[in-house]
Design a protein around this motif. Structure first.
Motif, PDB file in Angstrom:
ATOM      1  N   ASP A   1      12.159  -5.332   5.239  1.00  0.00           N
ATOM      2  CA  ASP A   1      13.195  -5.252   3.967  1.00  0.00           C
ATOM      3  C   ASP A   1      13.290  -7.001   3.273  1.00  0.00           C
ATOM      4  O   ASP A   1      13.435  -7.068   2.104  1.00  0.00           O
ATOM      5  N   PHE A   2      13.005  -7.714   4.173  1.00  0.00           N
ATOM      6  CA  PHE A   2      12.934  -9.198   3.834  1.00  0.00           C
ATOM      7  C   PHE A   2      11.725  -9.459   2.746  1.00  0.00           C
ATOM      8  O   PHE A   2      11.925 -10.176   1.728  1.00  0.00           O
ATOM      9  N   GLN A   3      10.677  -9.032   3.121  1.00  0.00           N
ATOM     10  CA  GLN A   3       9.501  -9.085   2.408  1.00  0.00           C
ATOM     11  C   GLN A   3       9.664  -8.439   1.014  1.00  0.00           C
ATOM     12  O   GLN A   3       9.334  -9.047  -0.095  1.00  0.00           O
ATOM     13  N   ARG A   4      10.228  -7.445   0.984  1.00  0.00           N
ATOM     14  CA  ARG A   4      10.593  -6.568  -0.121  1.00  0.00           C
ATOM     15  C   ARG A   4      11.499  -7.371  -1.163  1.00  0.00           C
ATOM     16  O   ARG A   4      11.559  -7.535  -2.359  1.00  0.00           O
ATOM     17  N   LYS A   5      12.397  -8.149  -0.367  1.00  0.00           N
ATOM     18  CA  LYS A   5      13.422  -8.801  -1.283  1.00  0.00           C
ATOM     19  C   LYS A   5      12.528 -10.011  -2.050  1.00  0.00           C
ATOM     20  O   LYS A   5      12.753 -10.017  -3.275  1.00  0.00           O
TER      21      LYS A   5
ATOM     22  N   ASP B   1      -8.915 -11.453 -13.644  1.00  0.00           N
ATOM     23  CA  ASP B   1      -8.176 -12.185 -12.628  1.00  0.00           C
ATOM     24  C   ASP B   1      -7.066 -11.534 -12.407  1.00  0.00           C
ATOM     25  O   ASP B   1      -5.865 -11.636 -13.143  1.00  0.00           O
ATOM     26  N   VAL B   2      -6.978 -10.998 -11.213  1.00  0.00           N
ATOM     27  CA  VAL B   2      -5.804 -10.011 -10.746  1.00  0.00           C
ATOM     28  C   VAL B   2      -5.229 -10.451  -9.525  1.00  0.00           C
ATOM     29  O   VAL B   2      -6.230 -10.838  -8.571  1.00  0.00           O
ATOM     30  N   THR B   3      -4.056 -10.477  -9.150  1.00  0.00           N
ATOM     31  CA  THR B   3      -3.519 -10.629  -7.782  1.00  0.00           C
ATOM     32  C   THR B   3      -2.483  -9.752  -7.423  1.00  0.00           C
ATOM     33  O   THR B   3      -1.743  -9.058  -8.213  1.00  0.00           O
ATOM     34  N   ARG B   4      -2.729  -9.177  -6.104  1.00  0.00           N
ATOM     35  CA  ARG B   4      -1.680  -8.167  -5.658  1.00  0.00           C
ATOM     36  C   ARG B   4      -1.250  -8.906  -4.378  1.00  0.00           C
ATOM     37  O   ARG B   4      -2.165  -9.439  -3.638  1.00  0.00           O
ATOM     38  N   THR B   5       0.043  -8.662  -3.873  1.00  0.00           N
ATOM     39  CA  THR B   5       0.374  -9.038  -2.624  1.00  0.00           C
ATOM     40  C   THR B   5       0.778  -7.647  -1.971  1.00  0.00           C
ATOM     41  O   THR B   5       1.731  -6.765  -2.214  1.00  0.00           O
ATOM     42  N   LEU B   6      -0.046  -7.443  -0.617  1.00  0.00           N
ATOM     43  CA  LEU B   6       0.130  -6.223  -0.075  1.00  0.00           C
ATOM     44  C   LEU B   6       0.499  -6.507   1.186  1.00  0.00           C
ATOM     45  O   LEU B   6       0.090  -7.246   2.007  1.00  0.00           O
ATOM     46  N   PRO B   7       1.592  -5.363   1.722  1.00  0.00           N
ATOM     47  CA  PRO B   7       1.809  -5.358   3.027  1.00  0.00           C
ATOM     48  C   PRO B   7       0.652  -4.850   4.010  1.00  0.00           C
ATOM     49  O   PRO B   7      -0.010  -3.835   3.577  1.00  0.00           O
ATOM     50  N   VAL B   8       0.313  -5.591   4.795  1.00  0.00           N
ATOM     51  CA  VAL B   8      -1.156  -5.100   5.579  1.00  0.00           C
ATOM     52  C   VAL B   8      -1.095  -3.818   6.364  1.00  0.00           C
ATOM     53  O   VAL B   8      -2.000  -2.925   6.089  1.00  0.00           O
TER      54      VAL B   8
ATOM     55  N   GLU C   1       2.209  -8.606   8.554  1.00  0.00           N
ATOM     56  CA  GLU C   1       2.348  -9.764   7.507  1.00  0.00           C
ATOM     57  C   GLU C   1       1.808  -9.189   6.053  1.00  0.00           C
ATOM     58  O   GLU C   1       1.437  -7.824   5.821  1.00  0.00           O
ATOM     59  N   LEU C   2       1.722 -10.242   4.927  1.00  0.00           N
ATOM     60  CA  LEU C   2       1.464  -9.739   3.722  1.00  0.00           C
ATOM     61  C   LEU C   2       0.048 -10.361   3.483  1.00  0.00           C
ATOM     62  O   LEU C   2      -0.348 -11.397   4.301  1.00  0.00           O
ATOM     63  N   LEU C   3      -0.743  -9.689   2.568  1.00  0.00           N
ATOM     64  CA  LEU C   3      -2.154 -10.206   2.225  1.00  0.00           C
ATOM     65  C   LEU C   3      -2.044 -10.518   0.702  1.00  0.00           C
ATOM     66  O   LEU C   3      -1.620  -9.513   0.072  1.00  0.00           O
ATOM     67  N   LEU C   4      -2.032 -11.833   0.566  1.00  0.00           N
ATOM     68  CA  LEU C   4      -2.301 -12.157  -1.050  1.00  0.00           C
ATOM     69  C   LEU C   4      -3.863 -11.960  -1.554  1.00  0.00           C
ATOM     70  O   LEU C   4      -4.656 -12.989  -1.010  1.00  0.00           O
ATOM     71  N   LEU C   5      -4.198 -10.985  -2.146  1.00  0.00           N
ATOM     72  CA  LEU C   5      -5.612 -10.894  -2.754  1.00  0.00           C
ATOM     73  C   LEU C   5      -5.370 -11.281  -4.227  1.00  0.00           C
ATOM     74  O   LEU C   5      -5.093 -10.551  -4.954  1.00  0.00           O
ATOM     75  N   ASP C   6      -6.348 -12.457  -4.513  1.00  0.00           N
ATOM     76  CA  ASP C   6      -6.563 -12.722  -5.837  1.00  0.00           C
ATOM     77  C   ASP C   6      -8.012 -12.900  -6.243  1.00  0.00           C
ATOM     78  O   ASP C   6      -8.836 -13.531  -5.547  1.00  0.00           O
ATOM     79  N   ALA C   7      -8.434 -11.896  -6.929  1.00  0.00           N
ATOM     80  CA  ALA C   7      -9.851 -11.804  -7.361  1.00  0.00           C
ATOM     81  C   ALA C   7     -10.128 -11.068  -8.252  1.00  0.00           C
ATOM     82  O   ALA C   7      -9.567 -10.387  -9.040  1.00  0.00           O
TER      83      ALA C   7
END
Length: 492
Positions: free
Chosen positions: A334-338, A321-328, A304-310
């Motif tokens: 392929d679908f997440q990447r799209k 104020d930065v956000t990254r969405t990371l694959p755990v 799953e993905l982790l959305l970290l906004d901190a």
């Protein structure tokens, strides 16, 4: 102009009165009282700890310039800007104190109960006085008996030390209510921080006029000076290291919960800064579709993905104020990447639109057009794209605006007039976030099942420069392939 370093006469009287005030004890304290012998003993035998020859705080020249600008805007009017008071968390424990932004911006001081008073000085100019609590009283036992005394919560600066640090006269804040109550003439106060100050000015203050003061102070912060830009970069640099810390412990987060991520980032914020600038959003899996998920009590699962906004807040109260969405597990499906790549493309378009002389809203419109285009291409909404944007149909999945001003508040300058902020023009020194996102709720039956529960946001802190912009958070990878390489390197 600001006056010389003469304290008000009432200070000595207040100090004498304070010595006579009994120290409030806990109802169920374990000592019934203080013997005369112990009281006498505690008054003697203490070294002189007065700090002399202190250097002014780093921003002292800046705060003086800000007060001069404020003075020029409101000639002939008394201006009152309080720091605020401690707030009770429960029973006799308080929340950590954070000064009002307006007060800290104009003084550099961050202690509770402080009040900046700018008295009119002739037809133009003001004499500024900073009202602060002095050192804990040693004659009446306050320093060791009172819950806010020096031996309980730490040493305060003396008024003389305050004058050296902040570059303006300091007086005992216990006199300020009498001073304000006795004053006449036009007055403005920043409301919402100190009920006692507002009550003292009740008959003189006017809510509409006070709001004009607050609006001016918000707009004054739209363009950052060199000191502020340096502090924002410092906040971002610490935030980058905090994100790296999180990636290194994702295996521990999988074994526990989102709380491990929250705690890991918080450690970096407290070690290198004052605090976190806002509640960290550590949203794994479907929690990433909740914009301000701060419970941070859910599972962290591989695949799953982790959305970290901190963001780390510096000691001078500037926040990243930065956000990254990371694959755990370190690799996008392929679908997440799209979906991720569509958000990245939107952010690229938004950042490219940030330039001096451009409209503030340009970056928002550019990013939204890219997202709407992808939603049409994926068959989730009927085109053409211009129709989607005109009707705002993309907002079902994009939800929020694409950014906001950044500074001493995470949503800085929030009470500025719309014509100077959202409908204004970008200038060098402005700092804003660019943060497009796509959020497909777990119960959204209008999208195919594979979309549901996926949330992606990418956010960076962008400084408007003379010739374009600078991404203050560029040290954190954004492109999907770069994110995977970065995570692999950190995980070893």
């Amino acid at each position: 102009m600001e006056g010389g370093f003469n304290r008000v006469q009432e200070e000595a009287d207040v100090a004498d009165a304070a010595e006579e005030q009994p120290i409030k004890q806990r109802k169920n304290g374990l000592y019934a009282g203080v013997s005369d012998e112990l009281a006498a003993n505690m008054q003697t035998g203490w070294a002189d700890t007065e700090l002399r020859d202190l250097e002014p705080i780093a921003q002292a020249a800046r705060t003086a310039a800000r007060r001069a600008e404020l003075s020029a805007r409101f000639p002939g009017e008394r201006l009152v800007v309080p720091a605020g008071n401690l707030k009770t968390r429960s029973n006799d424990t308080e929340y950590p104190f954070r000064s009002s932004v307006e007060y800290a911006y104009l003084t550099g001081n961050q202690t509770e109960d402080g009040v900046l008073v700018m008295e009119p000085d002739g037809e133009s100019g003001h004499t500024a006085t900073l009202y602060l609590l002095p050192r804990s009283n040693r004659e009446n036992g306050e320093f060791w008996l009172d819950g806010q005394g020096e031996l309980w919560v730490g040493r305060r600066h003396s008024l003389a030390e305050g004058e050296q640090l902040y570059g303006l006269p300091c007086a005992d804040v216990r006199t300020v209510l009498d001073v304000l109550s006795a004053a006449d003439g036009p007055v403005r106060v920043v409301r919402g921080h100190d009920a006692g100050v507002e009550e003292a000015l009740h008959s003189a203050a006017d809510a509409e006029r006070d709001e004009e003061l607050r609006t001016f102070l918000s707009e004054q912060r739209l363009v950052k000076d060199e000191f502020e830009i340096g502090e924002l970069q410092k906040a971002v640099d610490s935030t980058v290291r905090g994100f790296e810390d999180v990636v290194r412990v994702l295996d521990k987060a999988e074994a526990t919960s989102e709380r491990y991520i929250e705690g890991t980032f918080f450690l970096r914020a407290r070690v290198e800064g004052n605090d976190i600038g806002y509640g960290s959003i550590c949203a794994a899996g479907p929690h990433a579709t909740t914009l301000h998920w701060q419970r941070n009590d859910g599972p962290v699962r591989s695949g799953e993905l982790l959305l970290l906004d901190a963001g780390v807040e510096t000691h001078t109260l500037y926040t990243a104020d930065v956000t990254r969405t990371l694959p755990v597990n370190g690799r996008f499906t392929d679908f997440q990447r799209k979906i991720y790549d569509a958000v990245y493309e939107a952010q690229e378009a938004g950042i490219a639109a940030v330039r001096p002389g451009g409209k503030y809203l340009d970056f928002h419109h550019a990013a939204q057009r890219v997202l709407a285009t992808h939603l049409v291409e994926w068959g989730l909404v009927e085109g053409p794209v211009d129709r989607v944007l005109e009707l705002g149909l993309q907002r079902r999945w994009t939800l929020h605006g694409t950014g906001h001003m950044l500074g001493m508040d995470v949503h800085d300058c929030a009470v500025a007039r719309r014509e100077t902020y959202a409908e204004g023009t970008l200038e060098p020194g402005m700092c804003l976030t660019v943060e497009p996102g796509l959020y497909f709720q777990a119960d959204d039956l209008t999208v195919p099942e594979e979309y549901r529960g996926i949330g992606v946001r990418i956010e960076d802190d962008i400084l408007v420069t003379e010739d374009g912009n600078r991404n203050l958070s560029a040290a954190l990878p954004r492109a999907s392939a770069d994110v995977e390489s970065w995570m692999a390197r950190l995980k070893g």
